[in-house]
Write a protein that holds these residues in place. Structure first.
Motif, PDB file in Angstrom:
ATOM      1  N   GLU A 233     -37.720   5.570  34.353  1.00 22.00           N
ATOM      2  CA  GLU A 233     -36.507   5.482  34.889  1.00 22.00           C
ATOM      3  C   GLU A 233     -36.511   3.986  35.319  1.00 22.00           C
ATOM      4  O   GLU A 233     -35.210   3.014  35.071  1.00 22.00           O
ATOM      5  CB  GLU A 233     -35.962   5.972  35.950  1.00 22.00           C
ATOM      6  CG  GLU A 233     -35.551   7.479  35.592  1.00 22.00           C
ATOM      7  CD  GLU A 233     -35.344   8.686  36.915  1.00 22.00           C
ATOM      8  OE1 GLU A 233     -35.239   7.894  37.833  1.00 22.00           O
ATOM      9  OE2 GLU A 233     -35.225   9.696  36.430  1.00 22.00           O
ATOM     10  N   GLU A 234     -37.589   3.378  35.856  1.00 16.12           N
ATOM     11  CA  GLU A 234     -37.601   2.009  36.195  1.00 16.12           C
ATOM     12  C   GLU A 234     -37.663   0.917  35.254  1.00 16.12           C
ATOM     13  O   GLU A 234     -37.082  -0.160  35.396  1.00 16.12           O
ATOM     14  CB  GLU A 234     -38.858   2.163  37.282  1.00 16.12           C
ATOM     15  CG  GLU A 234     -38.587   2.723  38.674  1.00 16.12           C
ATOM     16  CD  GLU A 234     -39.778   2.528  39.493  1.00 16.12           C
ATOM     17  OE1 GLU A 234     -40.717   1.759  39.388  1.00 16.12           O
ATOM     18  OE2 GLU A 234     -39.944   3.568  40.287  1.00 16.12           O
ATOM     19  N   ILE A 235     -38.743   1.305  34.177  1.00 15.80           N
ATOM     20  CA  ILE A 235     -38.673   0.362  33.276  1.00 15.80           C
ATOM     21  C   ILE A 235     -38.318   0.609  31.978  1.00 15.80           C
ATOM     22  O   ILE A 235     -38.592  -0.059  30.712  1.00 15.80           O
ATOM     23  CB  ILE A 235     -40.387   0.068  33.136  1.00 15.80           C
ATOM     24  CG1 ILE A 235     -41.281   1.243  32.581  1.00 15.80           C
ATOM     25  CG2 ILE A 235     -40.848  -0.576  34.335  1.00 15.80           C
ATOM     26  CD1 ILE A 235     -42.675   0.856  32.248  1.00 15.80           C
ATOM     27  N   GLY A 236     -37.835   1.905  31.759  1.00 13.21           N
ATOM     28  CA  GLY A 236     -37.128   2.147  30.489  1.00 13.21           C
ATOM     29  C   GLY A 236     -38.289   2.962  29.518  1.00 13.21           C
ATOM     30  O   GLY A 236     -39.502   2.786  29.934  1.00 13.21           O
ATOM     31  N   GLU A 237     -37.594   3.805  28.863  1.00 13.60           N
ATOM     32  CA  GLU A 237     -38.532   4.692  28.026  1.00 13.60           C
ATOM     33  C   GLU A 237     -39.527   3.657  27.033  1.00 13.60           C
ATOM     34  O   GLU A 237     -40.681   4.065  27.104  1.00 13.60           O
ATOM     35  CB  GLU A 237     -37.838   5.767  26.897  1.00 13.60           C
ATOM     36  CG  GLU A 237     -38.535   6.768  26.502  1.00 13.60           C
ATOM     37  CD  GLU A 237     -39.539   7.814  27.411  1.00 13.60           C
ATOM     38  OE1 GLU A 237     -40.326   8.340  27.007  1.00 13.60           O
ATOM     39  OE2 GLU A 237     -38.741   7.886  28.460  1.00 13.60           O
ATOM     40  N   HIS A 238     -38.910   2.659  26.436  1.00 14.87           N
ATOM     41  CA  HIS A 238     -39.617   1.959  25.558  1.00 14.87           C
ATOM     42  C   HIS A 238     -40.602   1.130  26.171  1.00 14.87           C
ATOM     43  O   HIS A 238     -41.817   1.053  25.912  1.00 14.87           O
ATOM     44  CB  HIS A 238     -38.667   0.860  24.778  1.00 14.87           C
ATOM     45  CG  HIS A 238     -39.444   0.111  23.928  1.00 14.87           C
ATOM     46  ND1 HIS A 238     -39.864   0.525  22.607  1.00 14.87           N
ATOM     47  CD2 HIS A 238     -39.541  -1.233  24.215  1.00 14.87           C
ATOM     48  CE1 HIS A 238     -40.442  -0.383  22.099  1.00 14.87           C
ATOM     49  NE2 HIS A 238     -40.375  -1.511  22.928  1.00 14.87           N
ATOM     50  N   GLY A 239     -40.449   0.661  27.388  1.00 13.47           N
ATOM     51  CA  GLY A 239     -41.329   0.095  28.386  1.00 13.47           C
ATOM     52  C   GLY A 239     -42.581   0.944  28.643  1.00 13.47           C
ATOM     53  O   GLY A 239     -43.619   0.545  28.790  1.00 13.47           O
ATOM     54  N   LEU A 240     -42.336   2.112  29.035  1.00 16.22           N
ATOM     55  CA  LEU A 240     -43.281   3.146  29.345  1.00 16.22           C
ATOM     56  C   LEU A 240     -44.148   3.235  28.409  1.00 16.22           C
ATOM     57  O   LEU A 240     -45.231   3.484  28.486  1.00 16.22           O
ATOM     58  CB  LEU A 240     -42.404   4.516  29.988  1.00 16.22           C
ATOM     59  CG  LEU A 240     -43.487   5.665  30.198  1.00 16.22           C
ATOM     60  CD1 LEU A 240     -44.498   5.175  31.380  1.00 16.22           C
ATOM     61  CD2 LEU A 240     -42.629   6.746  30.649  1.00 16.22           C
ATOM     62  N   MET A 241     -43.815   3.631  27.179  1.00 18.16           N
ATOM     63  CA  MET A 241     -44.401   3.909  25.965  1.00 18.16           C
ATOM     64  C   MET A 241     -45.331   2.536  25.542  1.00 18.16           C
ATOM     65  O   MET A 241     -46.605   2.659  25.400  1.00 18.16           O
ATOM     66  CB  MET A 241     -43.686   4.154  24.798  1.00 18.16           C
ATOM     67  CG  MET A 241     -42.988   5.473  24.786  1.00 18.16           C
ATOM     68  SD  MET A 241     -44.218   6.862  24.939  1.00 18.16           S
ATOM     69  CE  MET A 241     -43.878   7.668  26.718  1.00 18.16           C
TER      70      MET A 241
END
Length: 108
Positions: free
Chosen positions: A11-19
């Motif tokens: 939620e904080e960094i976005g799904e793409h950022g998390l991956m």
């Protein structure tokens, strides 16, 4: 795997950022395991403890508790760990990494 924590990070960094961040984590963790394997036969307890500490912290950040627990064990035992103790811990660490990676791939 703490999926609630991962969802919060997503939620904080976005799904793409998390991956992307997880991919970096796994790449770095594999590098560390390779280093740990080198240290089995050419021990450097200080380096082993420092790298295990870093892996523990990174794994904890993502809620990868099994990886963090094994890294903590390596860190704590680093000052006088014997090769016949370190090798099985590294095998367990690689298995935990594989399980976490597969679980995260299945969830995405």
């Amino acid at each position: 795997i703490d999926r609630v924590l991962l969802a919060q990070i997503g939620e904080e960094i976005g799904e793409h950022g998390l991956m992307e961040t997880l991919a970096i984590f796994f790449h770095d963790a594999e590098r560390r395991i390779g280093l740990f394997r080198c240290l089995v036969d050419d021990p450097d307890p200080e380096l082993l403890a420092m790298e295990a500490h870093s892996l523990k912290g990174a794994a904890s950040t993502f809620g990868l508790t099994e990886i963090a627990q094994i890294a903590r064990t390596i860190e704590q035992q680093a000052p006088d760990i014997a090769p016949d103790v370190l090798r099985p811990l590294l095998d367990r660490l690689e298995q935990a990494m594989r399980r976490a990676s597969e679980a995260l791939d299945a969830a995405s």
